[in-house]
Write a protein that holds these residues in place. Structure first.
Motif, PDB file in Angstrom:
ATOM      1  N   ILE A 277       0.921  -1.178   0.067  1.00 38.18           N
ATOM      2  CA  ILE A 277       0.089  -0.055  -0.132  1.00 38.18           C
ATOM      3  C   ILE A 277       0.952   1.031   0.110  1.00 38.18           C
ATOM      4  CG2 ILE A 277      -1.631   1.340   1.191  1.00 38.18           C
ATOM      5  CD1 ILE A 277      -2.789  -1.362   2.303  1.00 38.18           C
ATOM      6  N   LEU A 278       0.474   2.098  -0.955  1.00 36.23           N
ATOM      7  CA  LEU A 278       1.393   3.594  -0.912  1.00 36.23           C
ATOM      8  C   LEU A 278       0.450   4.463  -0.851  1.00 36.23           C
ATOM      9  CD1 LEU A 278       3.892   5.311  -1.266  1.00 36.23           C
ATOM     10  CD2 LEU A 278       3.372   5.267  -3.771  1.00 36.23           C
ATOM     11  N   CYS A 279       0.344   5.231   0.549  1.00 38.94           N
ATOM     12  CA  CYS A 279      -0.427   6.409   0.588  1.00 38.94           C
ATOM     13  C   CYS A 279       0.167   7.601   0.258  1.00 38.94           C
ATOM     14  CB  CYS A 279      -0.888   6.296   2.298  1.00 38.94           C
ATOM     15  SG  CYS A 279      -2.518   7.532   2.359  1.00 38.94           S
ATOM     16  N   LEU A 280      -0.417   8.291  -0.942  1.00 36.73           N
ATOM     17  CA  LEU A 280       0.477   9.593  -1.333  1.00 36.73           C
ATOM     18  C   LEU A 280      -0.474  10.710  -0.899  1.00 36.73           C
ATOM     19  CD1 LEU A 280       2.813  10.608  -2.923  1.00 36.73           C
ATOM     20  CD2 LEU A 280       1.142  10.076  -5.007  1.00 36.73           C
ATOM     21  N   HIS A 281       0.151  11.625  -0.056  1.00 34.02           N
ATOM     22  CA  HIS A 281      -0.396  12.720   0.488  1.00 34.02           C
ATOM     23  C   HIS A 281       0.082  13.884  -0.561  1.00 34.02           C
ATOM     24  CE1 HIS A 281      -2.010  15.974   2.815  1.00 34.02           C
ATOM     25  NE2 HIS A 281      -0.876  16.485   2.872  1.00 34.02           N
ATOM     26  N   ILE A 282      -0.782  14.505  -1.326  1.00 35.26           N
ATOM     27  CA  ILE A 282      -0.302  15.558  -2.292  1.00 35.26           C
ATOM     28  C   ILE A 282      -0.629  16.697  -1.552  1.00 35.26           C
ATOM     29  CG2 ILE A 282      -0.832  16.445  -4.618  1.00 35.26           C
ATOM     30  CD1 ILE A 282      -1.446  13.865  -5.567  1.00 35.26           C
ATOM     31  N   GLU A 283       0.506  17.524  -1.754  1.00 29.37           N
ATOM     32  CA  GLU A 283       0.125  19.118  -0.952  1.00 29.37           C
ATOM     33  C   GLU A 283      -0.005  20.121  -2.268  1.00 29.37           C
ATOM     34  OE1 GLU A 283       3.691  19.909   1.301  1.00 29.37           O
ATOM     35  OE2 GLU A 283       3.179  18.535   2.713  1.00 29.37           O
ATOM     36  N   TYR A 284      -1.161  20.534  -2.133  1.00 32.47           N
ATOM     37  CA  TYR A 284      -1.731  21.492  -3.116  1.00 32.47           C
ATOM     38  C   TYR A 284      -1.584  22.946  -3.088  1.00 32.47           C
ATOM     39  CZ  TYR A 284      -4.650  17.567  -4.072  1.00 32.47           C
ATOM     40  OH  TYR A 284      -5.076  16.427  -4.270  1.00 32.47           O
ATOM     41  N   HIS A 285      -0.791  23.775  -4.009  1.00 31.75           N
ATOM     42  CA  HIS A 285      -0.593  25.122  -3.949  1.00 31.75           C
ATOM     43  C   HIS A 285      -1.516  25.922  -4.921  1.00 31.75           C
ATOM     44  CE1 HIS A 285       2.869  24.126  -1.451  1.00 31.75           C
ATOM     45  NE2 HIS A 285       3.184  23.414  -2.196  1.00 31.75           N
ATOM     46  N   LEU A 286      -1.824  27.177  -4.510  1.00 32.20           N
ATOM     47  CA  LEU A 286      -2.779  27.860  -5.462  1.00 32.20           C
ATOM     48  C   LEU A 286      -2.411  27.871  -6.838  1.00 32.20           C
ATOM     49  CD1 LEU A 286      -4.013  30.719  -2.659  1.00 32.20           C
ATOM     50  CD2 LEU A 286      -5.204  28.581  -3.471  1.00 32.20           C
ATOM     51  N   GLU A 287      -1.267  28.259  -6.986  1.00 28.35           N
ATOM     52  CA  GLU A 287      -0.567  28.428  -8.335  1.00 28.35           C
ATOM     53  C   GLU A 287      -0.622  27.139  -9.222  1.00 28.35           C
ATOM     54  OE1 GLU A 287       3.122  28.196  -5.545  1.00 28.35           O
ATOM     55  OE2 GLU A 287       1.052  28.857  -5.571  1.00 28.35           O
ATOM     56  N   PHE A 288      -0.853  26.081  -8.401  1.00 28.84           N
ATOM     57  CA  PHE A 288      -0.867  24.798  -9.358  1.00 28.84           C
ATOM     58  C   PHE A 288      -2.178  24.124  -9.300  1.00 28.84           C
ATOM     59  CE2 PHE A 288       3.736  25.153  -8.241  1.00 28.84           C
ATOM     60  CZ  PHE A 288       4.023  25.053  -9.539  1.00 28.84           C
ATOM     61  N   ILE A 289      -3.336  24.914  -8.850  1.00 26.79           N
ATOM     62  CA  ILE A 289      -4.747  24.365  -8.713  1.00 26.79           C
ATOM     63  C   ILE A 289      -5.315  23.921  -9.902  1.00 26.79           C
ATOM     64  CG2 ILE A 289      -5.941  26.546  -8.936  1.00 26.79           C
ATOM     65  CD1 ILE A 289      -6.505  23.928  -6.076  1.00 26.79           C
ATOM     66  N   GLU A 290      -4.962  24.297 -11.038  1.00 22.22           N
ATOM     67  CA  GLU A 290      -5.402  23.939 -12.150  1.00 22.22           C
ATOM     68  C   GLU A 290      -5.183  22.608 -12.602  1.00 22.22           C
ATOM     69  OE1 GLU A 290      -1.814  26.539 -13.209  1.00 22.22           O
ATOM     70  OE2 GLU A 290      -3.651  26.355 -11.823  1.00 22.22           O
ATOM     71  N   PHE A 291      -4.094  21.997 -11.956  1.00 21.63           N
ATOM     72  CA  PHE A 291      -3.331  20.678 -12.369  1.00 21.63           C
ATOM     73  C   PHE A 291      -4.039  19.664 -11.700  1.00 21.63           C
ATOM     74  CE2 PHE A 291       0.332  23.419 -13.494  1.00 21.63           C
ATOM     75  CZ  PHE A 291       0.276  23.431 -14.798  1.00 21.63           C
ATOM     76  N   ILE A 292      -4.744  20.090 -10.660  1.00 20.84           N
ATOM     77  CA  ILE A 292      -5.392  19.123  -9.930  1.00 20.84           C
ATOM     78  C   ILE A 292      -6.812  18.311 -10.758  1.00 20.84           C
ATOM     79  CG2 ILE A 292      -6.478  18.417  -7.609  1.00 20.84           C
ATOM     80  CD1 ILE A 292      -5.026  20.999  -6.619  1.00 20.84           C
ATOM     81  N   THR A 293      -6.633  17.365 -11.277  1.00 13.82           N
ATOM     82  CA  THR A 293      -7.831  16.858 -12.071  1.00 13.82           C
ATOM     83  C   THR A 293      -7.961  15.644 -11.915  1.00 13.82           C
ATOM     84  OG1 THR A 293      -6.474  16.306 -14.222  1.00 13.82           O
ATOM     85  CG2 THR A 293      -7.328  18.773 -13.800  1.00 13.82           C
ATOM     86  N   THR A 294      -9.012  15.019 -12.365  1.00 14.70           N
ATOM     87  CA  THR A 294      -9.246  13.424 -12.312  1.00 14.70           C
ATOM     88  C   THR A 294      -8.315  12.839 -13.098  1.00 14.70           C
ATOM     89  OG1 THR A 294     -11.700  13.974 -11.615  1.00 14.70           O
ATOM     90  CG2 THR A 294     -11.012  11.811 -12.774  1.00 14.70           C
ATOM     91  N   GLU A 295      -8.004  13.212 -14.288  1.00 10.40           N
ATOM     92  CA  GLU A 295      -7.247  12.886 -15.308  1.00 10.40           C
ATOM     93  C   GLU A 295      -5.855  12.484 -14.523  1.00 10.40           C
ATOM     94  OE1 GLU A 295      -5.601  11.067 -18.459  1.00 10.40           O
ATOM     95  OE2 GLU A 295      -7.533  11.170 -17.811  1.00 10.40           O
ATOM     96  N   THR A 296      -5.325  13.440 -13.760  1.00 16.86           N
ATOM     97  CA  THR A 296      -4.264  13.380 -13.180  1.00 16.86           C
ATOM     98  C   THR A 296      -4.013  12.294 -11.924  1.00 16.86           C
ATOM     99  OG1 THR A 296      -3.795  15.920 -13.238  1.00 16.86           O
ATOM    100  CG2 THR A 296      -2.387  14.602 -11.690  1.00 16.86           C
ATOM    101  N   HIS A 297      -5.162  12.085 -11.342  1.00 19.96           N
ATOM    102  CA  HIS A 297      -5.362  10.803 -10.535  1.00 19.96           C
ATOM    103  C   HIS A 297      -5.322   9.628 -11.161  1.00 19.96           C
ATOM    104  CE1 HIS A 297      -6.739  13.384  -6.700  1.00 19.96           C
ATOM    105  NE2 HIS A 297      -5.818  13.827  -7.123  1.00 19.96           N
ATOM    106  N   ARG A 298      -6.020   9.679 -12.334  1.00 20.37           N
ATOM    107  CA  ARG A 298      -6.263   8.450 -13.196  1.00 20.37           C
ATOM    108  C   ARG A 298      -4.694   8.044 -13.715  1.00 20.37           C
ATOM    109  NH1 ARG A 298      -6.025   6.372 -18.003  1.00 20.37           N
ATOM    110  NH2 ARG A 298      -5.231   8.175 -18.954  1.00 20.37           N
ATOM    111  N   GLN A 299      -3.877   8.991 -14.154  1.00 18.52           N
ATOM    112  CA  GLN A 299      -2.822   8.449 -14.639  1.00 18.52           C
ATOM    113  C   GLN A 299      -1.800   8.002 -13.327  1.00 18.52           C
ATOM    114  OE1 GLN A 299      -0.747  11.560 -17.015  1.00 18.52           O
ATOM    115  NE2 GLN A 299      -2.480  12.570 -17.404  1.00 18.52           N
ATOM    116  N   LEU A 300      -1.757   8.665 -12.423  1.00 20.59           N
ATOM    117  CA  LEU A 300      -1.109   8.136 -11.244  1.00 20.59           C
ATOM    118  C   LEU A 300      -1.405   6.679 -10.955  1.00 20.59           C
ATOM    119  CD1 LEU A 300      -1.238  11.216  -8.683  1.00 20.59           C
ATOM    120  CD2 LEU A 300       0.894  10.333  -9.899  1.00 20.59           C
ATOM    121  N   ARG A 301      -2.560   6.515 -10.929  1.00 19.39           N
ATOM    122  CA  ARG A 301      -2.962   5.127 -10.449  1.00 19.39           C
ATOM    123  C   ARG A 301      -2.536   4.149 -11.769  1.00 19.39           C
ATOM    124  NH1 ARG A 301      -7.203   8.014  -7.632  1.00 19.39           N
ATOM    125  NH2 ARG A 301      -7.329   7.280  -5.764  1.00 19.39           N
ATOM    126  N   LYS A 302      -2.755   4.419 -12.817  1.00 16.82           N
ATOM    127  CA  LYS A 302      -2.397   3.629 -14.046  1.00 16.82           C
ATOM    128  C   LYS A 302      -0.639   3.354 -14.006  1.00 16.82           C
ATOM    129  CE  LYS A 302      -1.674   3.862 -19.246  1.00 16.82           C
ATOM    130  NZ  LYS A 302      -1.927   4.624 -20.262  1.00 16.82           N
TER     131      LYS A 302
END
Length: 319
Positions: A277-302
C-alpha cells in the motif's frame, strides 16, 4: 396456582456478567462488592475490568478495586500510584506526567502486556531504555508513536523477546537496526523515518518481521527511495508493506512518466511480499490548482498499477 417470585440475587452468574459489561468498574464495586460472598467471588473472577482516570475523576477511591483492574487509561495530569494495580495487563497513558512515567517498572507492573504512550513530545529516552532492555518481559504490544526523534541509544543490554508489535516515533537507520536487534521476535513495526547522514554499517537480517509501515515526510524522493531500500534490506521476509509519503503537486506531473513506484526495490528486497500500500499525500498550492484533475489521479494510478501488477496485491491511496 402458586406464584413464583424471582429475586435479583437468584439470577445466574452469566446474567450478572453481561450486566457488568455496561457498568464502569467503580460502579460495579460500589454497587455490588461486599454484598455477599457470591458477588465478591464473581467480581474478583472478572479478567477484563477496565478503568479510565482523568483530572476530573482522579480522586475517586480506587483502593478497593485497583488490584483487580486489567486495563487502565489515564488522561492528563493524574496523581496515582501504579503499584496498587498489581494485575494490570494493559496500560494507556495520554499526556502523562514525568512522575507517572517514572513508575513504569517491572516491580509495579509485573504482568504488563500492552503499553501505549502516544502523545509524548520529548523526554522518552529512559522509557526506550526500559522497553528495549527487556524490563517488561511480558510486553507484547508497545505504542510510542509520538513526535520525538530518537537520536541516541543508551545501553540496551538485553533483547526484548516478548515484543511482537511496535509503533515508534522518528528514527534513522541506526536506531532502526538497534530496534530490530533488540526485538528479534517482532512481527509488526510502524515507524516514522527521518533523514540521516550517518555512515551505514553492516546490515543484519531480521527474519520474523512480516508487516512494516513507514511514514516519511522527506520530499527528496530519490534520497527517500535510497533510505527505503536500506530499511527493506534488513527484512527480507516481509509480507505486508505500507508506505506513507508526501509530494508537492508542482512536482507530481514530472514524476508520473518515469518513476517506477518502488517496484524495483521491492522486487530486489522482498520476494515474499503479498500486499503493498502506498498512501500519497499531495500538497496543493494555489498556483498549481489548475493541475488537480481527475485525469491526473487516473494517470497516477495507471502507472502505479502497471509497475506492481501480477506480483502481489497493491493499492495506491491519494489524499
Amino acid at each position: 396456582m402458586n406464584e413464583i417470585f424471582l429475586t435479583f440475587e437468584l439470577l445466574p452468574n452469566e446474567i450478572f456478567i453481561n450486566i457488568f459489561k455496561y457498568l464502569n468498574t467503580s460502579d460495579i464495586f460500589q454497587s455490588f462488592y461486599n454484598l455477599n460472598f457470591r458477588f465478591n467471588t464473581l467480581i474478583e473472577s472478572l479478567n477484563n475490568l477496565h478503568l479510565t482516570i482523568s483530572e476530573d475523576n482522579q480522586y475517586i477511591n480506587i483502593d478497593l478495586f485497583s488490584p483487580y483492574i486489567h486495563s487502565l487509561i489515564t488522561i492528563g495530569d493524574v496523581n496515582i500510584n501504579l503499584h496498587h494495580f498489581k494485575n494490570l495487563h494493559r496500560l494507556i497513558l495520554h499526556y502523562p506526567t514525568n512522575k507517572l512515567l517514572e513508575q513504569l517498572d517491572i516491580d509495579n507492573l509485573p504482568y504488563l502486556e500492552y503499553l501505549s504512550i502516544p502523545d509524548i513530545l520529548f523526554g522518552m529516552s529512559f522509557i526506550y531504555q526500559k522497553i528495549f532492555s527487556n524490563k517488561f518481559p511480558n510486553l507484547k504490544f508497545c505504542n510510542l508513536f509520538g513526535f520525538e526523534t530518537i537520536e541516541t541509544i543508551l545501553n540496551w543490554t538485553t533483547q526484548t523477546l516478548s515484543l511482537r508489535i511496535l509503533k515508534i516515533g522518528l528514527i534513522d537507520f541506526y536506531v532502526y537496526k538497534a530496534i530490530l536487534y533488540a526485538c528479534p521476535n517482532l512481527y509488526y513495526l510502524q515507524l516514522k523515518m527521518f533523514q540521516s547522514y550517518l555512515k551505514l554499517s553492516y546490515i543484519q537480517i531480521h527474519s520474523n518481521l512480516k508487516k512494516l509501515e513507514i511514514y516519511s515526510e522527506i520530499y527528496d524522493w530519490q534520497y527517500n527511495d535510497q533510505l527505503i531500500d536500506i530499511f527493506l534490506e534488513c527484512v527480507p521476509n516481509l509480507e505486508q508493506l505500507s508506505i506513507y509519503r508526501s509530494i508537492s503537486i508542482s512536482k507530481i506531473l514530472d514524476l508520473i512518466p518515469d518513476y517506477n513506484w518502488l517496484s524495483s526495490i521491492i522486487t530486489k528486497r522482498l520476494p515474499l511480499l503479498k500486499y503493498f500500500i502506498l498512501c500519497l499525500h499531495i500538497e496543493y498550492h494555489l498556483e498549481f490548482i489548475e493541475f488537480i484533475t481527475t485525469e491526473t489521479h487516473r494517470q497516477l494510478r495507471k502507472f502505479f498499477f502497471n509497475a506492481h501488477k501480477n506480483r502481489y496485491q497493491s493499492r495506491l491511496i491519494i489524499k
